[in-house]
Design a protein around this motif. Structure first.
Motif, PDB file in Angstrom:
ATOM      1  N   PHE A  60       0.832  -1.205   0.000  1.00  0.00           N
ATOM      2  CA  PHE A  60       0.000   0.000   0.000  1.00  0.00           C
ATOM      3  C   PHE A  60       0.868   1.257   0.000  1.00  0.00           C
ATOM      4  CE2 PHE A  60      -3.787  -2.490   1.508  1.00  0.00           C
ATOM      5  CZ  PHE A  60      -4.660  -2.048   0.535  1.00  0.00           C
ATOM      6  N   LEU A  61       1.895   1.229   0.858  1.00  0.00           N
ATOM      7  CA  LEU A  61       2.756   2.409   0.955  1.00  0.00           C
ATOM      8  C   LEU A  61       3.388   2.736  -0.393  1.00  0.00           C
ATOM      9  CD1 LEU A  61       4.456   2.058   4.461  1.00  0.00           C
ATOM     10  CD2 LEU A  61       3.130   4.016   3.618  1.00  0.00           C
ATOM     11  N   GLU A  62       3.730   1.690  -1.127  1.00  0.00           N
ATOM     12  CA  GLU A  62       4.318   1.870  -2.450  1.00  0.00           C
ATOM     13  C   GLU A  62       3.345   2.557  -3.411  1.00  0.00           C
ATOM     14  OE1 GLU A  62       5.849  -1.586  -4.754  1.00  0.00           O
ATOM     15  OE2 GLU A  62       6.803  -2.059  -2.814  1.00  0.00           O
ATOM     16  N   ARG A  63       2.037   2.289  -3.176  1.00  0.00           N
ATOM     17  CA  ARG A  63       1.027   2.835  -4.085  1.00  0.00           C
ATOM     18  C   ARG A  63       0.474   4.168  -3.614  1.00  0.00           C
ATOM     19  NH1 ARG A  63       2.074   0.388  -8.288  1.00  0.00           N
ATOM     20  NH2 ARG A  63       0.089   1.106  -9.177  1.00  0.00           N
ATOM     21  N   ARG A  64       0.993   4.684  -2.522  1.00  0.00           N
ATOM     22  CA  ARG A  64       0.424   5.897  -1.952  1.00  0.00           C
ATOM     23  C   ARG A  64       0.592   7.066  -2.925  1.00  0.00           C
ATOM     24  NH1 ARG A  64       1.236   8.411   4.163  1.00  0.00           N
ATOM     25  NH2 ARG A  64      -0.300  10.077   3.838  1.00  0.00           N
ATOM     26  N   GLY A  65      -0.389   7.919  -2.946  1.00  0.00           N
ATOM     27  CA  GLY A  65      -0.294   9.101  -3.790  1.00  0.00           C
ATOM     28  C   GLY A  65      -1.064   8.960  -5.096  1.00  0.00           C
ATOM     29  N   ALA A  66      -1.661   7.794  -5.314  1.00  0.00           N
ATOM     30  CA  ALA A  66      -2.476   7.632  -6.520  1.00  0.00           C
ATOM     31  C   ALA A  66      -3.746   6.901  -6.142  1.00  0.00           C
ATOM     32  CB  ALA A  66      -1.708   6.832  -7.573  1.00  0.00           C
ATOM     33  N   GLU A  67      -4.786   7.061  -6.916  1.00  0.00           N
ATOM     34  CA  GLU A  67      -6.020   6.334  -6.625  1.00  0.00           C
ATOM     35  C   GLU A  67      -5.753   4.833  -6.696  1.00  0.00           C
ATOM     36  OE1 GLU A  67      -7.293   7.447 -11.137  1.00  0.00           O
ATOM     37  OE2 GLU A  67      -8.890   7.245  -9.678  1.00  0.00           O
ATOM     38  N   ILE A  68      -6.599   4.057  -5.999  1.00  0.00           N
ATOM     39  CA  ILE A  68      -6.325   2.617  -5.957  1.00  0.00           C
ATOM     40  C   ILE A  68      -7.613   1.813  -5.854  1.00  0.00           C
ATOM     41  CG2 ILE A  68      -6.102   2.474  -3.441  1.00  0.00           C
ATOM     42  CD1 ILE A  68      -3.741   0.535  -3.913  1.00  0.00           C
ATOM     43  N   LEU A  69      -7.597   0.661  -6.498  1.00  0.00           N
ATOM     44  CA  LEU A  69      -8.670  -0.312  -6.319  1.00  0.00           C
ATOM     45  C   LEU A  69      -8.045  -1.579  -5.730  1.00  0.00           C
ATOM     46  CD1 LEU A  69     -10.927  -0.044  -9.501  1.00  0.00           C
ATOM     47  CD2 LEU A  69     -11.444   0.684  -7.161  1.00  0.00           C
ATOM     48  N   VAL A  70      -8.707  -2.103  -4.735  1.00  0.00           N
ATOM     49  CA  VAL A  70      -8.192  -3.300  -4.074  1.00  0.00           C
ATOM     50  C   VAL A  70      -9.072  -4.471  -4.471  1.00  0.00           C
ATOM     51  CG1 VAL A  70      -7.648  -4.367  -1.869  1.00  0.00           C
ATOM     52  CG2 VAL A  70      -7.371  -1.890  -2.164  1.00  0.00           C
ATOM     53  N   ASP A  71      -8.447  -5.466  -5.060  1.00  0.00           N
ATOM     54  CA  ASP A  71      -9.195  -6.623  -5.552  1.00  0.00           C
ATOM     55  C   ASP A  71      -9.201  -7.689  -4.461  1.00  0.00           C
ATOM     56  OD1 ASP A  71      -8.963  -8.706  -8.556  1.00  0.00           O
ATOM     57  OD2 ASP A  71     -10.098  -8.934  -6.696  1.00  0.00           O
ATOM     58  N   ALA A  72     -10.374  -7.973  -3.912  1.00  0.00           N
ATOM     59  CA  ALA A  72     -10.483  -8.922  -2.800  1.00  0.00           C
ATOM     60  C   ALA A  72     -11.102 -10.234  -3.255  1.00  0.00           C
ATOM     61  CB  ALA A  72     -11.287  -8.311  -1.657  1.00  0.00           C
ATOM     62  N   ALA A  73     -11.003 -10.542  -4.521  1.00  0.00           N
ATOM     63  CA  ALA A  73     -11.690 -11.704  -5.070  1.00  0.00           C
ATOM     64  C   ALA A  73     -11.115 -13.022  -4.558  1.00  0.00           C
ATOM     65  CB  ALA A  73     -11.634 -11.676  -6.598  1.00  0.00           C
ATOM     66  N   ARG A  74      -9.808 -13.025  -4.319  1.00  0.00           N
ATOM     67  CA  ARG A  74      -9.180 -14.310  -3.987  1.00  0.00           C
ATOM     68  C   ARG A  74      -9.145 -14.595  -2.479  1.00  0.00           C
ATOM     69  NH1 ARG A  74      -3.575 -15.540  -6.275  1.00  0.00           N
ATOM     70  NH2 ARG A  74      -3.035 -13.440  -5.584  1.00  0.00           N
ATOM     71  N   VAL A  75      -9.533 -13.603  -1.676  1.00  0.00           N
ATOM     72  CA  VAL A  75      -9.338 -13.723  -0.230  1.00  0.00           C
ATOM     73  C   VAL A  75     -10.150 -14.883   0.362  1.00  0.00           C
ATOM     74  CG1 VAL A  75      -9.606 -12.586   2.003  1.00  0.00           C
ATOM     75  CG2 VAL A  75      -8.835 -11.281   0.009  1.00  0.00           C
ATOM     76  N   GLU A  76      -9.433 -15.754   1.068  1.00  0.00           N
ATOM     77  CA  GLU A  76     -10.103 -16.860   1.754  1.00  0.00           C
ATOM     78  C   GLU A  76     -10.110 -16.644   3.258  1.00  0.00           C
ATOM     79  OE1 GLU A  76      -7.937 -20.293   0.531  1.00  0.00           O
ATOM     80  OE2 GLU A  76      -8.582 -20.059  -1.562  1.00  0.00           O
ATOM     81  N   LYS A  77      -9.121 -15.918   3.719  1.00  0.00           N
ATOM     82  CA  LYS A  77      -8.969 -15.767   5.165  1.00  0.00           C
ATOM     83  C   LYS A  77      -8.471 -14.368   5.467  1.00  0.00           C
ATOM     84  CE  LYS A  77      -6.475 -18.084   8.884  1.00  0.00           C
ATOM     85  NZ  LYS A  77      -5.662 -19.252   9.219  1.00  0.00           N
ATOM     86  N   LEU A  78      -9.172 -13.673   6.360  1.00  0.00           N
ATOM     87  CA  LEU A  78      -8.775 -12.318   6.725  1.00  0.00           C
ATOM     88  C   LEU A  78      -8.646 -12.237   8.237  1.00  0.00           C
ATOM     89  CD1 LEU A  78      -8.363  -9.237   6.177  1.00  0.00           C
ATOM     90  CD2 LEU A  78     -10.841  -8.994   6.285  1.00  0.00           C
ATOM     91  N   GLY A  79      -7.451 -11.939   8.709  1.00  0.00           N
ATOM     92  CA  GLY A  79      -7.221 -11.830  10.149  1.00  0.00           C
ATOM     93  C   GLY A  79      -7.248 -10.379  10.606  1.00  0.00           C
TER      94      GLY A  79
END
Lengths: 121, 103, 729
Positions: B33-52
């Motif tokens: 995320f830090l690398e992408r800071r400063g530009a708009e972003i879309l986060v693709d959560a399609a593959r997520v099986e487990k979120l802690g």
């Protein structure tokens, strides 16, 4: 998709009993005989949950748990220790070493499986 | 690598979340995320099986950061497991970015 | 079944390996190799065989392995030296063990006489001469795979979401995640208990640049409607205790009329939940663009303050939740260290108050003066503060009682008895430290009640009793102590048999005339409960002498009441706290000492005709036809070189570890009082013979005598006592 469980115990009888209970529940079981062996097995396997005894030759459960937690590949794996109900001191030591939880001996296969499912969730 | 990038020149940069978002995934995710800071972003959560809990912290922190930067931040294609985890963790869908969660 | 049979095969193979290991280890020890790994390996071999044998109900094997293991445990602990005699006995025992293994495997028989003889030989190796051992760390650390009745309600059935309401505040620490637990796992467990409304507090989540990805900055508030009780809710946090802050507050149980209100509240809660998270998200931006006066900022401030005091208040932005919880007192979670510090300070206040009172008295101020009256009030207040502070640490015994049903089921299954457990007084409160140490003796007592107290269902039916036996466990407060009773409706103590066993073991003379009560109390003697009453269920060190010792170590007493055919009741009475002690203040060679009152049986003035020398410095005193060793406390502690003249002294008859009686000689008794215990080791260092210290009213430090240690020291000083006493008594 079946989970893989690593059991670490120096007694073959105990390993077999764990295996019986865990296979019946549909888990894949890999086994190790003590802490040193357990760490060796972890070089090849990536279990979803580890169940370990405390009192073992070569490397006991505490040393094994510390070894797992300091290995970046496996540090997120839940570890359950086999302990007796009354033994608060052991539980505490195991937890300080990084254990996730414990299973009270003599273990009830149903509770063993439900504890595994609980921490693996 | 738990985090991968797919550039989509037609819309915005997409950050693809990996399947297992446990303690080991938290630091790489934050770095991505830090690398992408400063530009708009879309986060693709399609593959997520487990979120802690810790990766949720990263996602929330990222959402707050993008909002503070006044840049668009959105989650797209959330998997059922991802939505279930958010509900379990008591986070309403709109807490993660102003666009909400589009299926 | 096939798999179990296969495991049994494995077990026997493993036994052969362990037997080989055992033999080579013992030979190595005999050859002078005594490193701890060799001794440990030998111990583990027998331990392992015993564990597996227990799982397959090979009773003879378990019994013998148990006695063997006990002896090895002493060897391991250094209590037993590996003399040629000892290793010889152990090697022969290893042969018997091998015979037993093979008999169990092949169905043959063993030389029962040889087996029994060696069992007795092993038991006789016990350094206490008593054949029992205190439960060690891994006393039950075997391979037990006992059949356990699985109850349907143990499974993950969803309880009907009704009954109670809880508000749970949950803040994980980074350690929780580091041990591979996760907030999501805990929250999922909570949702299994009933209807949960979960709100995530995101107000502490920083911007990415400040975020520690493996830290912890989220906390949760859960409103739970459940049929389960608070214990079940607490159990969810069992694995993460210490790795998170948890505050659970219960609300009053609802009755039918409240149902709609509850549902409404739950719905409101859900809406509020949504608002809170959204609001807090905005608040994060507010970190850079301040929004003064907003409600959200108030909330985060309340939270921060709360954190600083380690309390978890109800979130201030939820008037609904607050209103709903007015029925139950709010709780806070406080670090135990802080409470202990408070207890320490109050202890000092008590001492200070006593010192002040003494100074006032010494200054000769009239009793009726205003100062004296004020002091009385101060004393009253101090006592009240002390009681209130002690009450903070108090917990209901429920946490211990809860484990008993499972134990009862297991022991019942193993013994083939049907047992109904009745518990009373679960809410009775006692100090946390006492609770922690209550579990072991209680476990032993319950096992004992089922295993030895209750008859088999057949025997009960024959006697016209219901087949189902009853064990009643109760707790109550009585005169400043907690009294716990374990009562069974079994056969009662078989007095002729008990007496016969005691006589056979040389614990009493065969022709001794004993009252019923005296006979009942024989079961508390060390050495009584070894071979004859050992059973697989009772396990290691479960003799009643061990139970008695551990209760005495807590400053408690245990007694038994038994009626033939009707059952037995064991009653233990314990102090409510371990922070204060009832003591007898005495002087010895100019020093002031405190002797714990629980150890003292009686005090007496020695007369010339009662005191007998044994040659050397050893002396005994005759008390009602019994010779009791006379121990000069001053000499044992090194306060004086020569023994004091007993005729100028007072003797305290004390009962020490295992029920042995000794007479302690002190110069004078100053009185009885309650003293605040100060750990000597924490402030100074360990002093042999001294358990702790206290500060008396005049400001002097007084040492609290460790009666068992003084007795043990004197015994090692003069082994000649023992032989003489054996001859005399």
């Amino acid at each position: 998709m079946s989970m893989t469980i690593l059991t670490v115990d120096d007694s073959r009888t105990m390993r077999d009993m764990l295996k019986l209970a865990l296979s019946d529940a549909g888990f894949r079981v890999v086994q190790a005989e003590d802490g040193v062996h357990g760490l060796e097995v972890l070089r090849l396997e990536a279990p979803d949950v580890i169940v370990t005894d405390i009192n073992m030759p070569r490397m006991d459960g505490y040393g094994f748990i510390k070894g797992v937690r300091s290995d970046d590949r496996h540090r997120a794996v839940p570890i359950l220790v086999l302990t007796t109900e009354s033994d608060a001191e052991k539980k505490d030591r195991a937890r300080r070493a990084g254990a996730t939880g414990w299973i009270v001996k003599p273990f009830d296969p149903v509770k063993l499986v439900s504890a595994i499912r609980r921490v693996a969730a | 690598m738990p985090v991968g990038f797919t550039s989509n020149p037609r819309i915005v940069p997409v950050l693809e979340l990996s399947e297992v978002l446990d303690i080991k995934a938290a630091a790489p995710l934050a770095a991505a995320f830090l690398e992408r800071r400063g530009a708009e972003i879309l986060v693709d959560a399609a593959r997520v099986e487990k979120l802690g809990g810790q990766c949720l912290q990263v996602l929330l922190s990222a959402a707050f950061t993008w909002k503070a930067d006044e840049l668009p931040f959105g989650i797209v294609e959330p998997s059922a497991a991802f939505l279930d985890a958010l509900a379990l963790l008591g986070v309403p869908a709109d807490a993660l970015g102003d666009q909400g969660l589009a299926r | 079944m096939d798999s179990l049979a296969a495991i049994k095969q494995t077990f026997f193979q493993e036994c052969e390996e362990q037997l080989a290991e055992l033999e080579s280890g013992l030979l190595a020890i005999e050859g002078g190799i005594q490193d701890s790994e060799t001794v440990n390996a030998v111990f583990r071999a027998v331990h392992s065989i015993k564990g597996g044998a227990g799982a397959f109900a090979l009773d003879d094997l378990v019994r013998f392995a148990h006695v063997f293991e006990t002896a090895l445990d002493h060897l391991r602990a250094g209590l037993l030296l590996p003399s040629a005699e000892v290793t010889g006995c152990m090697l022969r025992a290893a042969d018997v063990l091998a015979d037993l293994v093979r008999a169990a495997r092949d169905g043959g028989s063993v030389d029962a006489a040889r087996c029994k003889a060696l069992g007795e030989e092993l038991a006789a190796l016990d350094p206490d001469g008593a054949g029992t051992v205190p439960e060690t760390d891994d006393g039950m650390d075997g391979i037990d795979f006992a059949p356990v009745l699985v109850e349907l309600d143990d499974l993950d059935a969803l309880p009907a979401p009704s009954g109670r309401h809880f508000t749970i505040r949950f803040t994980p620490h980074p350690d929780l995640y580091a041990k591979a637990n996760d907030a999501a796992v805990i929250l999922r467990e909570i949702t299994r208990l009933g209807d949960a409304t979960i709100t995530c507090d995101t107000s502490d989540v920083p911007l990415l640049s400040e975020l520690d990805p493996e830290g912890s900055c989220l906390s949760w508030t859960i409103r739970l409607r459940t049929a389960s009780d608070a214990a079940a809710v607490r159990e969810v946090f069992e694995f993460v205790e210490g790795d998170c802050d948890v505050a659970i507050s219960a609300e009053a149980e609802e009755d039918g009329e409240d149902l709609d209100v509850a549902a409404l509240l739950a719905r409101l809660q859900g809406e509020v939940a949504g608002e809170t998270a959204e609001a807090t998200a905005q608040q994060l931006i507010a970190d850079e663009t301040p929004l003064p006066g907003s409600e959200v900022i108030d909330l985060s401030e309340v939270r921060r303050q709360g954190k600083a005091h380690e309390v978890a208040p109800e979130p201030a932005s939820k008037p609904e939740a607050t209103a709903a919880s007015t029925a139950a007192p709010p709780t806070i979670r406080v670090d135990l260290d802080r409470v202990d510090r408070l207890i320490d300070l109050v202890g000092e206040l008590v001492i200070n108050q006593a010192m002040l009172a003494q100074r006032v008295f010494e200054a000769g101020l009239a009793r009726a003066s205003g100062v004296a009256a004020g002091l009385d009030e101060l004393e009253q207040l101090t006592r009240e503060i002390q009681d209130s502070v002690m009450a903070i640490r108090a917990q209901p015994v429920k946490s211990v009682f809860q484990r008993i049903p499972r134990l009862v089921r297991e022991v019942a299954a193993l013994t083939g008895k049907t047992v109904r457990l009745v518990t009373e007084g679960e809410a009775t409160e006692v100090d946390k430290t006492v609770i922690e140490r209550l579990s072991d003796p209680l476990t032993h007592m319950i096992r004992n009640a089922i295993d030895h107290g209750l008859e088999s269902p057949e025997a009960r039916l024959e006697k016209g009793k219901p087949a189902e036996g009853q064990v009643r466990l109760s707790a109550l407060h009585r005169s400043g102590r907690i009294v716990i009773e374990v009562a069974d409706d079994g056969a009662g103590i078989d007095r002729p048999k008990v007496k016969a066993i005691a006589a056979r073991k040389g614990l009493v003379a065969a022709d001794a005339v004993l009252s019923d009560e005296e006979i009942d109390n024989l079961i508390f003697l060390p050495g009584f409960s070894t071979a004859a009453s050992i059973s697989d269920i009772s396990g290691r060190g479960v003799g009643m002498d061990v139970v008695k010792r551990s209760i005495q170590a807590l400053g408690g007493r245990i007694s038994i009441a038994s009626r033939p055919g009707e059952g037995s009741t064991f009653t233990m009475s314990l102090p409510l706290t371990l922070a204060v002690l009832d003591g007898m203040v005495v002087t010895v060679a100019g020093q002031t000492l405190v002797v714990p009152l629980t150890a003292i049986v009686e005090t007496l003035q020695p007369k010339a005709v009662e005191v007998h020398g044994l040659g050397g410095a050893a002396r005994v005193i005759a008390i009602r036809e019994h010779f009791v060793p006379l121990i000069d406390v001053g000499r044992e502690l090194g306060y004086r070189g020569n023994d004091a003249d007993p005729l100028d002294c007072v003797a305290l008859l004390v009962e020490s570890e295992g029920g042995a009686r000794n007479a302690l000689l002190v110069d004078a008794i100053l009185g009885q009082r309650q003293v605040v215990i100060k750990s000597l080791e924490a402030n100074y260092r360990h002093v042999p013979g001294i358990a702790a210290a206290t500060i008396l009213g005049d400001g002097r430090v007084a040492l609290i005598l460790d009666v068992d240690a003084v007795v043990a020291r004197s015994r090692s000083d003069a082994a000649s006592h023992e032989t003489f006493l054996a001859a005399a008594g």
